[in-house]
Design a protein around this motif. Structure first.
Motif, short mmCIF file in Angstrom:
data_model
loop_
_atom_site.label_atom_id
_atom_site.label_comp_id
_atom_site.label_asym_id
_atom_site.label_seq_id
_atom_site.Cartn_x
_atom_site.Cartn_y
_atom_site.Cartn_z
N HIS A 1 0.82 -1.21 0.00
CA HIS A 1 0.00 0.00 0.00
C HIS A 1 0.85 1.26 0.00
CE1 HIS A 1 -3.62 -2.35 0.46
NE2 HIS A 1 -3.07 -3.00 1.47
N ALA A 2 2.13 1.15 0.34
CA ALA A 2 3.03 2.31 0.30
C ALA A 2 3.47 2.64 -1.12
CB ALA A 2 4.25 2.05 1.18
N LEU A 3 3.28 1.71 -2.04
CA LEU A 3 3.71 1.92 -3.43
C LEU A 3 2.74 2.88 -4.13
CD1 LEU A 3 4.50 -1.78 -4.41
CD2 LEU A 3 6.17 0.02 -3.92
N CYS A 4 3.29 3.85 -4.83
CA CYS A 4 2.46 4.81 -5.57
C CYS A 4 2.12 4.34 -6.98
CB CYS A 4 3.15 6.17 -5.64
SG CYS A 4 3.30 7.00 -4.04
N LEU B 1 2.25 -4.84 -6.07
CA LEU B 1 3.52 -5.55 -6.18
C LEU B 1 3.72 -6.12 -7.57
CD1 LEU B 1 3.50 -7.48 -2.79
CD2 LEU B 1 5.05 -5.62 -3.42
N PHE B 2 2.62 -6.40 -8.29
CA PHE B 2 2.73 -6.97 -9.63
C PHE B 2 3.08 -5.92 -10.67
CE2 PHE B 2 0.34 -10.22 -7.45
CZ PHE B 2 0.77 -11.40 -8.04
N ASN B 3 2.98 -4.64 -10.31
CA ASN B 3 3.31 -3.58 -11.26
C ASN B 3 4.75 -3.73 -11.71
OD1 ASN B 3 4.29 -0.81 -12.14
ND2 ASN B 3 2.13 -0.38 -11.84
N ASN B 4 5.00 -3.55 -12.99
CA ASN B 4 6.36 -3.75 -13.52
C ASN B 4 7.38 -2.81 -12.88
OD1 ASN B 4 7.38 -1.58 -15.77
ND2 ASN B 4 5.16 -1.61 -15.66
N CYS B 5 6.91 -1.71 -12.30
CA CYS B 5 7.80 -0.72 -11.68
C CYS B 5 7.89 -0.85 -10.17
CB CYS B 5 7.32 0.70 -12.02
SG CYS B 5 7.35 1.10 -13.77
N SER B 6 7.36 -1.92 -9.58
CA SER B 6 7.33 -1.99 -8.12
C SER B 6 8.73 -2.00 -7.51
CB SER B 6 6.52 -3.20 -7.64
OG SER B 6 7.14 -4.43 -8.01
N GLY B 7 9.70 -2.58 -8.20
CA GLY B 7 11.08 -2.57 -7.69
C GLY B 7 11.66 -1.17 -7.69
N LYS B 8 11.40 -0.42 -8.76
CA LYS B 8 11.86 0.98 -8.82
C LYS B 8 11.25 1.77 -7.68
CE LYS B 8 10.02 4.01 -11.73
NZ LYS B 8 9.69 4.73 -12.98
N HIS B 9 9.97 1.55 -7.40
CA HIS B 9 9.28 2.28 -6.35
C HIS B 9 9.77 1.87 -4.96
CE1 HIS B 9 5.95 4.49 -8.55
NE2 HIS B 9 6.64 3.87 -9.50
N ALA B 10 10.14 0.59 -4.80
CA ALA B 10 10.74 0.17 -3.53
C ALA B 10 12.05 0.92 -3.32
CB ALA B 10 10.97 -1.34 -3.53
N GLY B 11 12.78 1.15 -4.41
CA GLY B 11 14.00 1.95 -4.31
C GLY B 11 13.72 3.38 -3.91
N PHE B 12 12.69 3.98 -4.52
CA PHE B 12 12.31 5.35 -4.14
C PHE B 12 11.95 5.42 -2.65
CE2 PHE B 12 10.59 6.39 -8.68
CZ PHE B 12 11.85 6.77 -9.10
N LEU B 13 11.18 4.43 -2.17
CA LEU B 13 10.78 4.42 -0.77
C LEU B 13 12.00 4.27 0.16
CD1 LEU B 13 7.57 2.23 -1.02
CD2 LEU B 13 7.67 4.54 -0.04
N THR B 14 12.97 3.48 -0.29
CA THR B 14 14.19 3.31 0.50
C THR B 14 14.92 4.64 0.64
OG1 THR B 14 14.38 1.02 -0.28
CG2 THR B 14 16.35 2.01 0.67
N VAL B 15 14.99 5.39 -0.45
CA VAL B 15 15.64 6.71 -0.40
C VAL B 15 14.84 7.66 0.49
CG1 VAL B 15 16.36 8.72 -1.76
CG2 VAL B 15 16.66 6.42 -2.70
N ALA B 16 13.52 7.67 0.30
CA ALA B 16 12.67 8.58 1.08
C ALA B 16 12.84 8.34 2.58
CB ALA B 16 11.21 8.40 0.68
N ARG B 17 12.84 7.08 2.99
CA ARG B 17 13.01 6.74 4.40
C ARG B 17 14.39 7.21 4.89
NH1 ARG B 17 10.09 2.75 7.15
NH2 ARG B 17 7.92 3.41 7.15
N HIS B 18 15.41 7.01 4.06
CA HIS B 18 16.79 7.32 4.46
C HIS B 18 17.02 8.81 4.65
CE1 HIS B 18 21.10 6.54 4.80
NE2 HIS B 18 21.32 7.52 3.94
N ALA C 1 12.37 12.06 3.71
CA ALA C 1 11.40 12.70 2.81
C ALA C 1 10.02 12.07 3.01
CB ALA C 1 11.83 12.55 1.36
N GLY C 2 8.98 12.79 2.58
CA GLY C 2 7.63 12.26 2.64
C GLY C 2 7.48 11.07 1.71
N LEU C 3 6.50 10.23 2.01
CA LEU C 3 6.30 9.03 1.19
C LEU C 3 5.47 9.30 -0.06
CD1 LEU C 3 5.89 6.20 3.86
CD2 LEU C 3 7.96 7.17 2.82
N ASP C 4 5.20 10.60 -0.34
CA ASP C 4 4.61 10.98 -1.62
C ASP C 4 5.76 11.15 -2.62
OD1 ASP C 4 5.71 13.18 -0.35
OD2 ASP C 4 4.24 14.59 -1.15
#
Length: 331
Positions: A101-104, A129-146, A149-152
């Motif tokens: 649900h955190a994935l945009c 999770l099935f979205n072809n870009c879910s791995g890219k978005h997991a990377g974005f979330l990793t950066v945001a957390r680090h 930054a906001g999760l938007d």
């Protein structure tokens, strides 16, 4: 402006039935154009072909310094939504204390026909999770957390996307004139075709310089080469061509007829855009250019299948074939 040139030909019997036009550039990291077809200055949206550039902040910020090569490959991926892709991204999110649900990016059905049909029969829900870009978005979330930054994180004004834009412009060697919103809701920054090729060449020579960006580019490139089926999926053109290249290329598709290639041994980058957006044409054209550059062996059965691809009718009869335009193949 230089006009688009033929990149792929579609024959029915002996008749040329369709012709795909486009543009392509082969460049060195210093900006020297080795070869070009069409207009190198064409401003393009490279779509998913530049996910490795969108992943640079993942390593430059230190957010992903301890990530496995599998997760780095997924950060650069347009995966097929196979079980392994979904499960690996799901575990990555769980390690962040998050879920899908955190994935945009929106939900997308699996591109694996067997799994898609199985899910329909069993009533299994399609998740983000099935979205072809879910791995890219997991990377974005990793950066945001680090970086706090906001999760938007897909907002162009979010610090994550500001870092992506800075990395993109630096690698291309030019200011981006703007962006379009991609299928996964993230901004996709525009650049000239030659700028994209230069960026790919800079990935090709990475690892021999200094600084966080050089190190990040080398790690992402090598992860893509190590895990072609995580970058794409079983039977996908990206994966097949990378496997046929035997470690000599990182190859990435993008929507609307885009392809890029990173060639470490040659220190070259390739960017290709089919004018009408046809994926069938971009697959043929990138294979031909890589044969031309000596990265792919035309005698390899997989490579040969992209140089002369049969067209079968509903009764299994061969009715024609697809091939790269003659101007792309070596004499």
């Amino acid at each position: 402006m230089t006009e688009a040139v033929p990149l792929a030909e579609i024959y029915r019997g002996k008749f040329l039935e369709s012709l795909h036009l486009g543009h392509a550039v082969v460049s060195r990291a210093d900006g020297e154009i080795v070869e070009a077809w069409g207009d190198p200055d064409l401003v393009v949206l490279p779509r998913s072909s530049i996910k490795m550039m969108q992943a640079l902040p993942l390593l430059e910020t230190g957010a992903g310094s301890d990530l496995s090569t599998e997760r780095l490959a997924l950060a650069c991926a347009s995966h097929s939504g196979e079980r392994r892709h979904v499960e690996k991204v799901g575990r990555w999110l769980a390690d962040l204390g998050l879920d899908e649900h955190a994935l945009c990016c929106g939900p997308q059905v699996s591109r694996n026909p067997e799994l898609r049909d199985q899910m329909i029969r069993s009533g299994e829900p399609v998740t983000r999770l099935f979205n072809n870009c879910s791995g890219k978005h997991a990377g974005f979330l990793t950066v945001a957390r680090h970086i706090g930054a906001g999760l938007d994180y897909v907002d162009p004004e979010n610090p994550v996307q500001k870092q992506v834009r800075e990395a993109f412009e630096d690698m291309c060697g030019e200011d981006s004139p703007g962006f379009g919103i991609d299928g996964c809701s993230a901004p996709n920054f525009a650049a000239s075709l030659k700028g994209i090729a230069i960026a790919m060449a800079r990935f090709a020579v990475a690892g021999h310089g200094s600084g966080a960006r050089d190190t990040a580019a080398a790690r992402l490139r090598d992860a893509m080469i190590e895990h072609p089926e995580l970058v794409a999926g079983r039977g996908r053109a990206c994966a097949q061509l990378m496997q046929a290249a035997k470690g000599r290329a990182a190859i990435k598709t993008g929507a609307e007829g885009f392809y890029t290639a990173i060639l470490p041994e040659l220190g070259l980058g390739v960017a290709l855009k089919v004018a009408d957006g046809a994926t069938r044409a971009s697959e043929l054209a990138i294979a031909a250019i890589l044969v031309r550059l000596g990265v792919l062996d035309p005698k390899d059965p997989i490579v040969a299948s992209f140089l002369h691809r049969p067209i079968l009718n509903w009764d299994g009869l061969k009715t024609g074939f697809e091939r790269p335009a003659e101007g792309l193949l070596p004499a």
